[in-house]
Design a protein around this motif. Sequence first.
Motif, PDB file in Angstrom:
ATOM      1  N   TYR A   9      27.211  -8.317  -8.649  1.00  0.00           N
ATOM      2  CA  TYR A   9      27.013  -9.426  -9.378  1.00  0.00           C
ATOM      3  C   TYR A   9      27.810  -9.831 -10.417  1.00  0.00           C
ATOM      4  O   TYR A   9      28.517  -9.108 -11.211  1.00  0.00           O
ATOM      5  CB  TYR A   9      25.366  -9.374  -9.957  1.00  0.00           C
ATOM      6  N   LEU A  10      28.103 -11.059 -10.381  1.00  0.00           N
ATOM      7  CA  LEU A  10      28.665 -11.753 -11.465  1.00  0.00           C
ATOM      8  C   LEU A  10      28.009 -11.389 -12.834  1.00  0.00           C
ATOM      9  O   LEU A  10      26.780 -11.479 -12.971  1.00  0.00           O
ATOM     10  CB  LEU A  10      28.959 -13.201 -11.487  1.00  0.00           C
ATOM     11  N   GLU A  68      21.331 -12.428 -15.533  1.00  0.00           N
ATOM     12  CA  GLU A  68      21.843 -10.927 -15.595  1.00  0.00           C
ATOM     13  C   GLU A  68      20.465 -10.085 -16.042  1.00  0.00           C
ATOM     14  O   GLU A  68      20.564  -8.995 -15.491  1.00  0.00           O
ATOM     15  CB  GLU A  68      22.904 -10.886 -16.704  1.00  0.00           C
ATOM     16  N   LEU A  82      26.377 -18.750  -7.428  1.00  0.00           N
ATOM     17  CA  LEU A  82      27.654 -18.034  -7.736  1.00  0.00           C
ATOM     18  C   LEU A  82      27.397 -16.520  -7.933  1.00  0.00           C
ATOM     19  O   LEU A  82      28.375 -15.851  -8.135  1.00  0.00           O
ATOM     20  CB  LEU A  82      28.234 -19.028  -8.825  1.00  0.00           C
ATOM     21  N   ASN A  83      26.482 -16.209  -8.700  1.00  0.00           N
ATOM     22  CA  ASN A  83      26.192 -14.952  -9.009  1.00  0.00           C
ATOM     23  C   ASN A  83      26.055 -13.750  -7.937  1.00  0.00           C
ATOM     24  O   ASN A  83      26.427 -12.802  -8.124  1.00  0.00           O
ATOM     25  CB  ASN A  83      24.818 -14.808  -9.803  1.00  0.00           C
ATOM     26  N   TYR A  88      24.643 -22.040 -10.005  1.00  0.00           N
ATOM     27  CA  TYR A  88      24.858 -20.640 -10.739  1.00  0.00           C
ATOM     28  C   TYR A  88      24.080 -19.720 -10.149  1.00  0.00           C
ATOM     29  O   TYR A  88      24.641 -18.517 -10.054  1.00  0.00           O
ATOM     30  CB  TYR A  88      24.572 -20.688 -12.292  1.00  0.00           C
ATOM     31  N   ARG A 146      26.711  -3.596 -10.834  1.00  0.00           N
ATOM     32  CA  ARG A 146      27.864  -4.337 -11.190  1.00  0.00           C
ATOM     33  C   ARG A 146      28.939  -4.672 -10.026  1.00  0.00           C
ATOM     34  O   ARG A 146      29.664  -5.429 -10.223  1.00  0.00           O
ATOM     35  CB  ARG A 146      28.470  -3.301 -12.228  1.00  0.00           C
ATOM     36  N   ARG A 191      28.113 -12.726 -16.883  1.00  0.00           N
ATOM     37  CA  ARG A 191      28.752 -13.675 -17.499  1.00  0.00           C
ATOM     38  C   ARG A 191      29.938 -14.227 -16.812  1.00  0.00           C
ATOM     39  O   ARG A 191      29.814 -15.008 -15.741  1.00  0.00           O
ATOM     40  CB  ARG A 191      29.260 -13.279 -18.913  1.00  0.00           C
ATOM     41  N   ASP A 192      31.108 -14.007 -17.287  1.00  0.00           N
ATOM     42  CA  ASP A 192      32.205 -14.457 -16.404  1.00  0.00           C
ATOM     43  C   ASP A 192      33.202 -13.508 -15.792  1.00  0.00           C
ATOM     44  O   ASP A 192      34.312 -13.617 -15.207  1.00  0.00           O
ATOM     45  CB  ASP A 192      33.352 -15.287 -17.294  1.00  0.00           C
ATOM     46  N   THR A 193      32.752 -12.265 -15.559  1.00  0.00           N
ATOM     47  CA  THR A 193      33.424 -11.198 -15.088  1.00  0.00           C
ATOM     48  C   THR A 193      32.967 -10.937 -13.525  1.00  0.00           C
ATOM     49  O   THR A 193      31.951 -10.609 -13.539  1.00  0.00           O
ATOM     50  CB  THR A 193      33.099  -9.715 -15.899  1.00  0.00           C
ATOM     51  N   LEU A 194      33.823 -10.858 -12.846  1.00  0.00           N
ATOM     52  CA  LEU A 194      33.705 -10.865 -11.430  1.00  0.00           C
ATOM     53  C   LEU A 194      32.978  -9.497 -11.013  1.00  0.00           C
ATOM     54  O   LEU A 194      33.375  -8.540 -11.918  1.00  0.00           O
ATOM     55  CB  LEU A 194      34.887 -11.243 -10.505  1.00  0.00           C
ATOM     56  N   PRO A 195      32.410  -9.535  -9.924  1.00  0.00           N
ATOM     57  CA  PRO A 195      31.558  -8.001  -9.310  1.00  0.00           C
ATOM     58  C   PRO A 195      32.859  -6.879  -9.411  1.00  0.00           C
ATOM     59  O   PRO A 195      33.862  -7.412  -8.983  1.00  0.00           O
ATOM     60  CB  PRO A 195      31.056  -8.526  -8.129  1.00  0.00           C
TER      61      PRO A 195
END
Length: 570
Positions: free
Chosen positions: A409-410, A355, A199-200, A196, A406, A412-416
Amino acid sequence: MTQVSRRNVLAGAGLALAAGLTPARIASADVGAYDVVVVGAGAAGMTAALTAAKRGLKVVVIEKASVFGGSLARSGAAVWIPNNQVLLAAGVPDTPQKAAQYLAAVVGNGSSPERQQAFLVNGPKMISFVTANSPLRFRFMPGYSDYYPELPGGMPNGRSIEPDVFDGTALGAELANLNPPYLPVPAGMVVFGADYKWLNLAAVNVKGAAVAAECLARGTAAALAGQKPLTMGQSLAGALRVGLAQAGVPVLLNTPLQDLLVENGRVAGVLTPQGPIRATRGVIVGSGGFEHNAAMRAQYQRAPIGTEWTVGTRTNTGDGIQAGQRAGAALALMDDAWWGPAIPLPDGPYFCLAERTLPGGLIINQAGQRFVNEAAPYSDVVHVMYDKNPTAPCIPSWMVVDQSYRNKYLFRDTLPALPLPDAWFASGAAVKAATVEGLAIAIGVPPSTLRATVNRFNGFAFTGRDLDFHRGDSAYDHYYTDPAVFPSSSLAALWLPPFYAFRIVPGDLGTKGGIVTDARARALRSDGTVIPGLYAAGNASAAVMGHSYAGAGSTIGPAMTFGHIAANDI
């Protein structure tokens, strides 16, 4: 035998057959008499049951929920056990002396030196035991720093390990009874907890993109092989459950603890809706904390508090703790929890890790001022929220970021760069405005103060030094950050509109107070005497970590270890 008991025994029989056990061995599983009764099918309970069974005792696990795994199955399942075989095989230069020095520095008098030593001595033995007696395997989490690496014995590269991938098909039909994860892994991917961090950063970092591709490749390979790959808490809980089946241990779901059976001053079993279950040797309480018991939280913990901000499993209502108290056990650390800043989203609280520490964000109180190092260990951040709340309201707080953040970076589960869900804004969990001043008005803080706070923070980002709260001074502060940001990967300016604010409340992974135990996991009365036949481990017991948190996995590592200790003592 009740209908529920029959269902549980039949389900256990099906899993046992899948694991190669004989029907005759499972047929003996019934509400009745056992050597050991274990309360709770989570990290502490399943480890304890596996240990007792492998030592030759007749064991049963009772579980209140309709699923097994508890909060463990919902978690990222990092495990903090210094000096274990997985670390040493990975070349981590840990030693018992370093570990003891560090734990003493972190915990202080929050728990007894004897319990700390018992954890450090038995933790590595527990890891060796579960890997030898179940399909469970672990992997090192390189770079996930101890939470206070600058303290004596601290390790900036970390001591945390996590479960390796586990094929869920080994569970057979019992896979349907595994408690779901807190956040599901993206479809088609096999993701480890250590992934993770990268992935962020997948949209802005070459390694992040490579890790994302690797996660997808793992998922594709597993699908082609007909596997159901499980990682993190799903892996750990699932593999322990198979170990129990192979050892012939029944797990009775939908079987809550009503009370402890006490005879002549000794705990002799448990009372359940299905009837009493006798324990000739001992009862091990591993039933979790009391995070979903509003009355207990109001009684023991600081306001504002409730049950709506925790991510602990919903059946954790303190049943084992209360039963232990009725049997005479002392309680401790009831005011504390495994805290962490959380965003109260419409579908439930979101526990913030990356985050709040990624560069380009800051946390403010209701006066529009920073009040904490946002990248500090998550439990510390909430302790500060409560400590400062009476004089400068911090509950709720607000995390402020800009569009540059924004875009990278990811969240939660919302893509950049993708829009956040409308429901977040409708619920008030998120707010957006074209200017810093407009954002301040929208969240009810003085515009001039918020502007001054952002300007000062931007100055720190330019120099790479946070003179107010020292964000970035610790190696831990740089784990969930962006290595491409200079001069400090932990700090970046907020400058690109629109600006966002996210409501921050004191969330938790579970409570950490409970039954007082000794170094052998035996329950103690307030005068220090032992309650014969009663043991406790995990969040049903007062944490060996005291009011602190040594590193990622300081919940699960001690829970498994003291479950192991309890069973060995019996």
